[in-house]
Design a protein around this motif. Structure first.
Motif, PDB file in Angstrom:
ATOM      1  N   THR A 162      -7.597   0.787   3.968  1.00  0.00           N
ATOM      2  CA  THR A 162      -8.468  -0.391   3.920  1.00  0.00           C
ATOM      3  C   THR A 162      -9.307  -0.309   2.651  1.00  0.00           C
ATOM      4  OG1 THR A 162     -10.345   0.628   5.075  1.00  0.00           O
ATOM      5  CG2 THR A 162      -8.608  -0.347   6.438  1.00  0.00           C
ATOM      6  N   ALA A 163     -10.005  -1.390   2.319  1.00  0.00           N
ATOM      7  CA  ALA A 163     -10.844  -1.401   1.123  1.00  0.00           C
ATOM      8  C   ALA A 163     -11.914  -0.314   1.186  1.00  0.00           C
ATOM      9  CB  ALA A 163     -11.489  -2.775   0.960  1.00  0.00           C
ATOM     10  N   LEU A 185      -3.695   0.124  -2.753  1.00  0.00           N
ATOM     11  CA  LEU A 185      -3.799  -0.975  -1.797  1.00  0.00           C
ATOM     12  C   LEU A 185      -3.881  -2.273  -2.592  1.00  0.00           C
ATOM     13  CD1 LEU A 185      -4.204  -2.066   1.110  1.00  0.00           C
ATOM     14  CD2 LEU A 185      -6.668  -1.742   0.761  1.00  0.00           C
ATOM     15  N   ASP A 236     -11.642   2.641   2.049  1.00  0.00           N
ATOM     16  CA  ASP A 236     -11.116   3.930   1.582  1.00  0.00           C
ATOM     17  C   ASP A 236     -11.279   4.109   0.076  1.00  0.00           C
ATOM     18  OD1 ASP A 236     -10.139   4.902   4.127  1.00  0.00           O
ATOM     19  OD2 ASP A 236      -8.547   3.403   3.949  1.00  0.00           O
ATOM     20  N   GLN A 268       0.840  -1.187   0.000  1.00  0.00           N
ATOM     21  CA  GLN A 268       0.000   0.000   0.000  1.00  0.00           C
ATOM     22  C   GLN A 268       0.880   1.244   0.000  1.00  0.00           C
ATOM     23  OE1 GLN A 268      -1.796   1.324   3.999  1.00  0.00           O
ATOM     24  NE2 GLN A 268      -1.914  -0.914   4.068  1.00  0.00           N
TER      25      GLN A 268
END
Length: 213
Positions: free
Chosen positions: A193-194, A71, A196, A44
Motif C-alpha cells: 500500500t502507499a 507500487l 509502505d 506491484q
C-alpha cells in the motif's frame, strides 16, 4: 501461348512458403504484445536484487545487493544493504535518498521531464512504452528493447521473464558499460500500500536538501 502449370505435388509446398511467413509475423506480434501485457500487469512487485556494473570488456566494476518494492503509480523503494547501506524512496512525487552510513538525507522533487531510466520501464504505462521502444524477441522469454527517444539514459535493455515474473534486466549504458540486475520476486509477500513507502527522516540525521511542500 500455353501457360505452364505447377504439378499438383508442388502446390502444398508453395502454399506453405506463402503462409508460414505470415504465421511467423503473427506469432511475433503476439509475443511482443505479451511483453506489454506482462509489464502492464506488474502493478506491484517486491523482493531481493543483485546488481553488477560491468565495464566495456565485461569486467566487474562493482556489485551491490538489497531489497526493492514497486507500487504503481508512483511508489518505489530501493534499499541497498551491501556493500554500503542506502535507501531510495519515491512517493507523492518526492524522491528521498538516505545514506545510512553517512547519516544524511537528500529530498527533492521527482523530475518527470528528465532522463528516462531502465527502472521507468516498470513504472510507466505500457501504451506509452510501446510508442517509444522497438522490441526484438530473443530466445525464450527474453526481449531486447531499444529506445527511440533522446531522453533515454541507456542504449538498450534486455528483459528476462519467468512466466509473469520479471527476473532480470541487462541495461546497456551509452558509455559502453552494462548494468546487470537479477531480481528475486517474493510471491508470498503481503500486498503493498502507499503507507509502505512513507519516509520519515530519522532523528539526528542531516537533511541536506529540502523542497517546499
Amino acid at each position: 501461348m500455353r501457360r505452364s502449370r505447377l504439378p499438383p505435388r508442388f502446390l502444398p509446398e508453395l502454399t506453405l512458403c506463402l503462409f508460414l511467413p505470415l504465421m511467423a509475423a503473427g506469432a511475433l506480434a503476439a509475443t511482443v504484445e505479451s511483453l506489454w501485457a506482462r509489464l502492464a500487469a506488474q502493478d506491484q512487485a517486491q523482493g531481493r536484487f543483485m546488481q553488477e556494473l560491468l565495464d566495456e570488456q565485461g569486467e566487474l566494476i562493482e556489485r551491490s545487493s538489497g531489497a526493492y518494492a514497486l507500487l504503481k503509480p508512483g511508489y518505489f523503494r530501493w534499499e541497498i544493504d551491501y556493500p554500503d547501506r542506502q535507501q531510495i524512496v519515491i512517493a507523492d512525487d518526492v524522491l528521498w535518498h538516505y545514506d545510512i552510513d553517512l547519516a544524511s538525507v537528500t529530498r527533492r522533487a521527482v523530475d518527470h521531464d528528465g532522463r528516462f531510466t531502465a527502472l521507468d520501464l516498470l513504472a510507466r504505462s505500457s501504451d506509452e512504452l510501446a510508442d517509444r521502444f522497438s522490441v526484438e524477441v530473443l530466445d525464450g522469454d527474453r526481449f531486447r528493447l531499444v529506445p527511440q527517444f533522446a531522453q533515454a539514459g541507456f542504449s538498450a535493455v534486455i528483459l528476462s521473464w519467468d512466466e509473469d515474473r520479471l527476473v532480470a534486466m541487462d541495461v546497456q549504458q551509452r558509455s559502453g558499460q552494462t548494468l546487470s540486475l537479477v531480481l528475486s520476486p517474493d510471491a508470498e509477500a503481503p500486498a503493498l500500500t502507499a503507507a509502505d513507502f512513507a519516509f520519515v527522516v530519522p532523528e539526528g540525521v542531516d537533511l541536506q536538501t529540502a523542497i517546499e511542500n
